[in-house]
Write an enzyme that holds these catalytic residues in place. Structure first.
Site, short mmCIF file in Angstrom:
data_model
loop_
_atom_site.label_atom_id
_atom_site.label_comp_id
_atom_site.label_asym_id
_atom_site.label_seq_id
_atom_site.Cartn_x
_atom_site.Cartn_y
_atom_site.Cartn_z
N SER A 210 0.79 -1.23 0.00
CA SER A 210 0.00 0.00 0.00
C SER A 210 0.82 1.28 0.00
O SER A 210 0.33 2.32 -0.41
CB SER A 210 -0.94 0.00 1.20
N HIS A 238 -5.55 -3.36 -2.54
CA HIS A 238 -5.22 -2.38 -3.59
C HIS A 238 -5.12 -3.02 -4.97
O HIS A 238 -4.66 -2.38 -5.92
CB HIS A 238 -3.88 -1.69 -3.26
N LYS A 269 -11.87 0.89 -1.43
CA LYS A 269 -10.98 1.41 -2.48
C LYS A 269 -11.73 1.34 -3.82
O LYS A 269 -12.61 2.16 -4.05
CB LYS A 269 -9.66 0.67 -2.42
#
Ligand SMILES: Cc1ncc(COP(=O)(O)O)c(C=O)c1O
Length: 421
Positions: A210, A238, A269
């Site tokens: 990240s 991610h 996200k």
């Protein structure tokens, strides 16, 4: 008030003997000593350089307003740019009307909606797994999964750069924890080798790191999984939406779907919401469903959030052009920063850190960019080693060329002013 440091230092009117009252008073002082000794945040605030807890007054996907000023958002995880998509907002409104604002309980008892079950079925299909389990946050997904699975006879191997939720999750479990340096395969192999054959073993990694933006080396990890009989857990927070032909994440990216035992994801996200999930074999998921404390003892994702994720998943599956646009934007920024002269590290994804080095310069850089209308995130120790402070920038499918050019211009100007490149 009772738990504040101020409360702790006011001497109690006590009927106890002076010595025991004094002892109790000192013990309470001791608890809060760390708070009084913690001056870093206050000092940074006083210097006008405190970059955290920025109150966003209005958000418009690629730009926000803070203190009445427009800032281009180059520091979110909204990779697909879906937080303001009209289809998402309509789905969220409809769920609010049908189910209300919250579920007021855990899925285990009274907070499970048909929407949660539908989302699990669709996620399992998308990820090519037998079953999925939905938690209330990505952080809880790691705590709930690792905490429930790691018993006294197990050992878990974690990369030192794994996300905090993996590091905290393994501490909740009862197993032995072994940490190896980032991608240090020789060290990991040595640790696996030294572990008695009869112990259960798990390797837990981030799919995309990240703060660095690099992708886990699954070909090596899956080989080690085979050789040592270790389970492999990949946190794809991610990666999902971002990498892999259909956006299914790290295993798909490497052509290794089916070679990972548990894949975790978050909805905060690409999915433009909040919540998290874990996919794997039915027998494991059903164990987690009935034993995971973070799932059982915490209220479920609210209706509008679940509806958002269902719609986001549909859009991610049906509109691959979004991912293409995200990659076009990412390449533009990587090339732009490199041509200014920045070291952007090993990134391979829309997380593009620019390395600054010293802490104070990083805060000054962040502040100058912020004042110029660009929102980024400074990353400083303990998140990164001393002297390798950076600004973490990240990109969305919906950023326009004009917005990205503005970011590049401002970064270049500030870098020259502060003598960083
Ligand atoms: C790799 C990774 N895992 C888990 C999480 C936690 O997810 P959430 O913020 O949805 O709780 C994050 C959040 O940044 C993350 O980066």
């Amino acid at each position: 008030m009772a738990n504040t440091p101020q409360a702790a230092v006011s001497r109690p009117a006590s009927a106890e003997s002076p010595s025991s009252a004094e002892t109790a008073f000192r013990a309470r002082l001791e608890i809060f000593e760390k708070c009084r000794a913690f001056t870093r945040a206050r000092e940074t605030r006083e210097a006008g350089l405190y970059p955290y807890f920025m109150p966003i007054e209005e958000s418009h996907d690629t730009y926000v307003f803070i203190d009445g000023q427009k800032k281009i958002m180059a520091g979110s995880n909204n990779y697909m740019g879906l937080t303001h998509d009209p289809r998402i907002l309509e789905a969220a409104h409809a769920a609010l009307d049908k189910y209300g604002s919250g579920n007021t309980g855990s899925r285990f008892l009274n907070g499970n909606l048909d929407l949660h079950d539908r989302l699990e079925a669709e996620l399992a299909d998308f990820m090519g797994a037998e079953e999925a389990l939905v938690f209330s946050t990505g952080y809880q997904t790691n705590l709930g999964t690792l905490g429930a699975l790691l018993g006294r006879n197990d050992t878990v191997f974690v990369d030192k750069l794994d996300h905090a939720s993996i590091q905290d999750g393994v501490r909740l479990g009862h197993g032995r924890v072994q940490r190896y340096g980032h991608n240090d395969w020789a060290a990991l192999r040595r640790m696996l080798e030294a572990e008695p054959a009869e112990r259960g073993k798990m390797i837990a990694v981030d799919g995309v790191y990240s703060m660095e933006g690099d992708i886990a080396d699954l070909p090596t990890l899956t080989r080690l999984r085979e050789e040592y009989g270790a389970a492999l857990l990949v946190d794809d927070a991610h990666a999902i939406g971002v990498i892999g032909e259909t956006g299914a994440g790290t295993a798909e990216h490497w052509g290794l779907t089916g070679n990972v035992d548990l894949t975790l994801g978050t909805f905060s996200k690409s999915f433009a919401s909040i919540g998290g999930f874990c996919v794997g074999d039915s027998v494991v998921i059903d164990y987690l469903r009935n034993n995971s404390r973070a799932l059982i003892f915490s209220a479920s994702m609210p209706p509008a959030s679940v509806a958002t994720v269902l719609k986001a998943l549909e859009i991610i599956r049906e509109e691959p052009e979004r991912r293409e646009r995200l990659w076009k934007n990412t390449r533009k920024m990587m090339e732009g920063f490199r041509s200014i002269g920045f070291d952007i590290g090993p990134t391979e994804t829309p997380i593009v850190p620019i390395l600054i080095g010293p802490l104070e310069k990083t805060f000054l850089f962040w502040r100058a960019l912020f004042d110029a209308g660009v929102f980024t995130n400074p990353v400083v120790p303990p998140a990164v080693p001393d002297g390798s402070c950076r600004l973490r920038t990240s990109y969305m499918a919906t950023h326009t060329d004009e917005q990205l050019d503005f970011v590049l211009e401002q970064v270049e100007r500030v870098a020259k002013e502060l003598d960083v490149v």
